[in-house]
Design a protein around this motif. Structure first.
Motif, short mmCIF file in Angstrom:
data_model
loop_
_atom_site.label_atom_id
_atom_site.label_comp_id
_atom_site.label_asym_id
_atom_site.label_seq_id
_atom_site.Cartn_x
_atom_site.Cartn_y
_atom_site.Cartn_z
N ARG A 112 -63.39 -2.73 -1.39
CA ARG A 112 -62.89 -3.29 -2.64
C ARG A 112 -61.38 -3.04 -2.80
O ARG A 112 -60.63 -3.95 -3.14
N ALA A 113 -60.95 -1.81 -2.52
CA ALA A 113 -59.54 -1.48 -2.67
C ALA A 113 -58.67 -2.24 -1.67
O ALA A 113 -57.57 -2.70 -2.01
N SER A 114 -59.17 -2.40 -0.45
CA SER A 114 -58.40 -3.11 0.57
C SER A 114 -58.22 -4.58 0.22
O SER A 114 -57.12 -5.14 0.36
N LEU A 115 -59.29 -5.21 -0.25
CA LEU A 115 -59.21 -6.62 -0.59
C LEU A 115 -58.33 -6.84 -1.82
O LEU A 115 -57.57 -7.82 -1.89
N GLU A 116 -58.43 -5.95 -2.79
CA GLU A 116 -57.59 -6.08 -3.99
C GLU A 116 -56.12 -5.89 -3.63
O GLU A 116 -55.24 -6.62 -4.13
N ALA A 117 -55.84 -4.93 -2.75
CA ALA A 117 -54.46 -4.70 -2.34
C ALA A 117 -53.93 -5.88 -1.53
O ALA A 117 -52.78 -6.30 -1.72
N ALA A 118 -54.77 -6.42 -0.63
CA ALA A 118 -54.34 -7.56 0.17
C ALA A 118 -54.07 -8.78 -0.70
O ALA A 118 -53.08 -9.50 -0.51
N ALA A 119 -54.93 -9.00 -1.68
CA ALA A 119 -54.75 -10.14 -2.58
C ALA A 119 -53.47 -10.00 -3.40
O ALA A 119 -52.74 -10.98 -3.61
N SER A 120 -53.19 -8.78 -3.85
CA SER A 120 -51.98 -8.53 -4.63
C SER A 120 -50.73 -8.80 -3.79
O SER A 120 -49.78 -9.44 -4.25
N SER A 121 -50.75 -8.35 -2.54
CA SER A 121 -49.60 -8.56 -1.66
C SER A 121 -49.45 -10.05 -1.31
O SER A 121 -48.34 -10.54 -1.16
N ALA A 122 -50.57 -10.75 -1.20
CA ALA A 122 -50.52 -12.18 -0.90
C ALA A 122 -49.87 -12.95 -2.05
O ALA A 122 -49.11 -13.90 -1.82
N VAL A 123 -50.17 -12.55 -3.28
CA VAL A 123 -49.54 -13.20 -4.44
C VAL A 123 -48.03 -12.96 -4.41
O VAL A 123 -47.23 -13.88 -4.61
N LEU A 124 -47.63 -11.73 -4.14
CA LEU A 124 -46.21 -11.41 -4.07
C LEU A 124 -45.54 -12.23 -2.97
O LEU A 124 -44.45 -12.77 -3.16
N GLY A 163 -42.54 -7.53 4.01
CA GLY A 163 -43.38 -6.49 3.41
C GLY A 163 -44.73 -7.03 2.99
O GLY A 163 -45.78 -6.40 3.23
N ALA A 164 -44.72 -8.21 2.35
CA ALA A 164 -45.98 -8.81 1.92
C ALA A 164 -46.87 -9.14 3.12
O ALA A 164 -48.07 -8.86 3.11
N ARG A 165 -46.26 -9.71 4.15
CA ARG A 165 -47.02 -10.06 5.36
C ARG A 165 -47.67 -8.84 5.99
O ARG A 165 -48.85 -8.82 6.35
N THR A 166 -46.87 -7.77 6.10
CA THR A 166 -47.38 -6.56 6.75
C THR A 166 -48.46 -5.89 5.90
O THR A 166 -49.47 -5.42 6.42
N ASN A 167 -48.26 -5.88 4.59
CA ASN A 167 -49.25 -5.24 3.72
C ASN A 167 -50.57 -6.00 3.70
O ASN A 167 -51.64 -5.39 3.73
N VAL A 168 -50.51 -7.34 3.65
CA VAL A 168 -51.75 -8.12 3.71
C VAL A 168 -52.47 -7.84 5.02
O VAL A 168 -53.69 -7.59 5.04
N SER A 169 -51.73 -7.87 6.11
CA SER A 169 -52.33 -7.65 7.43
C SER A 169 -52.92 -6.24 7.54
O SER A 169 -54.05 -6.06 8.02
#
Length: 223
Positions: A112-124, A163-169
């Motif tokens: 849950r935390a990973s997907l929420e973090a990835a989604a947040s970074s994708a928005v950014l 940063g967003a790309r790396t965090n989503v990945s």
């Protein structure tokens, strides 16, 4: 002055802290704020410089474009700072999930935390991609005296995209700790997976635009 026993130090946020306080918090080994929040701050810097250059640009035949760019950039600056603070909060949940004892509860919390973090970074990242067109317009049609500021803005924007790309990945890759393979992650999260490639393409575009104007921004380097 030290922290009073029984009281927690106030959380540093981009909107309620000085630059000194926020960067000091970023320097601590807490992860909140961390790289994701820093990514949001870089986007805010890019948006701020875009607004500044747009404010110095314009003519009778521009159709009001600089004014439109400035309005969008100012809104993006505010949103980017909020996204930075949101990421700092998400980092706490991410770290807490990985500190749980191994088992189904931990796996679910990590997922849950990973997907929420990835989604947040994708928005950014998407917001950063949307900002490229306006900055590219200023690179060719904006005030030529401020081309160096445009290049600096592109540097900050590229940092935000990277940063967003790396965090989503990374966040998607963290799902492997729950037993999922990368193939499974790609099938289950196609939109987030595609976001990584979209952000890679955005970095290439920024590099291409910057290369075309660098000779004007740094003439002694190209001489």
């Amino acid at each position: 002055m030290g922290t009073i026993p029984g009281m927690e130090e106030a959380e540093a946020t981009t909107q309620a802290s000085t630059v000194e306080d926020w960067t000091r918090a970023l320097a601590e080994s807490t992860g909140s704020p961390g790289g994701g929040a820093g990514t949001g701050l870089m986007l805010a810097v890019a948006a701020s410089l875009t607004s500044m250059v747009a404010g110095y640009s314009g003519g009778e035949d521009d159709g009001g474009k600089p004014s439109e760019i400035r309005t969008r950039a100012q809104a993006l600056r505010r949103e980017a700072l909020q996204l930075a603070d949101d990421d700092a909060s998400a980092s706490k949940a991410f770290g807490a999930a990985f500190r749980l004892e191994p088992g189904p509860e931990r796996d679910e919390a990590v997922r849950r935390a990973s997907l929420e973090a990835a989604a947040s970074s994708a928005v950014l990242g998407e917001r950063a991609i949307e900002a490229i067109d306006d900055l590219a317009w200023l690179a060719t049609k904006g005030n030529r005296s401020l081309v160096a500021d445009v290049v600096v803005a592109f540097g900050a924007l590229r940092a935000a995209v990277a940063g967003a790309r790396t965090n989503v990945s990374f966040d998607l890759g963290s799902l492997r700790s729950t037993g999922d393979s990368l193939d499974t992650v790609r099938r289950q999260q196609p939109d987030l997976w595609a976001a990584v490639q979209k952000l890679n393409g955005a970095m290439d575009r920024i590099d291409a635009v910057t290369a075309r104007i660098d000779h004007r921004a740094a003439p002694t380097d190209s001489a």
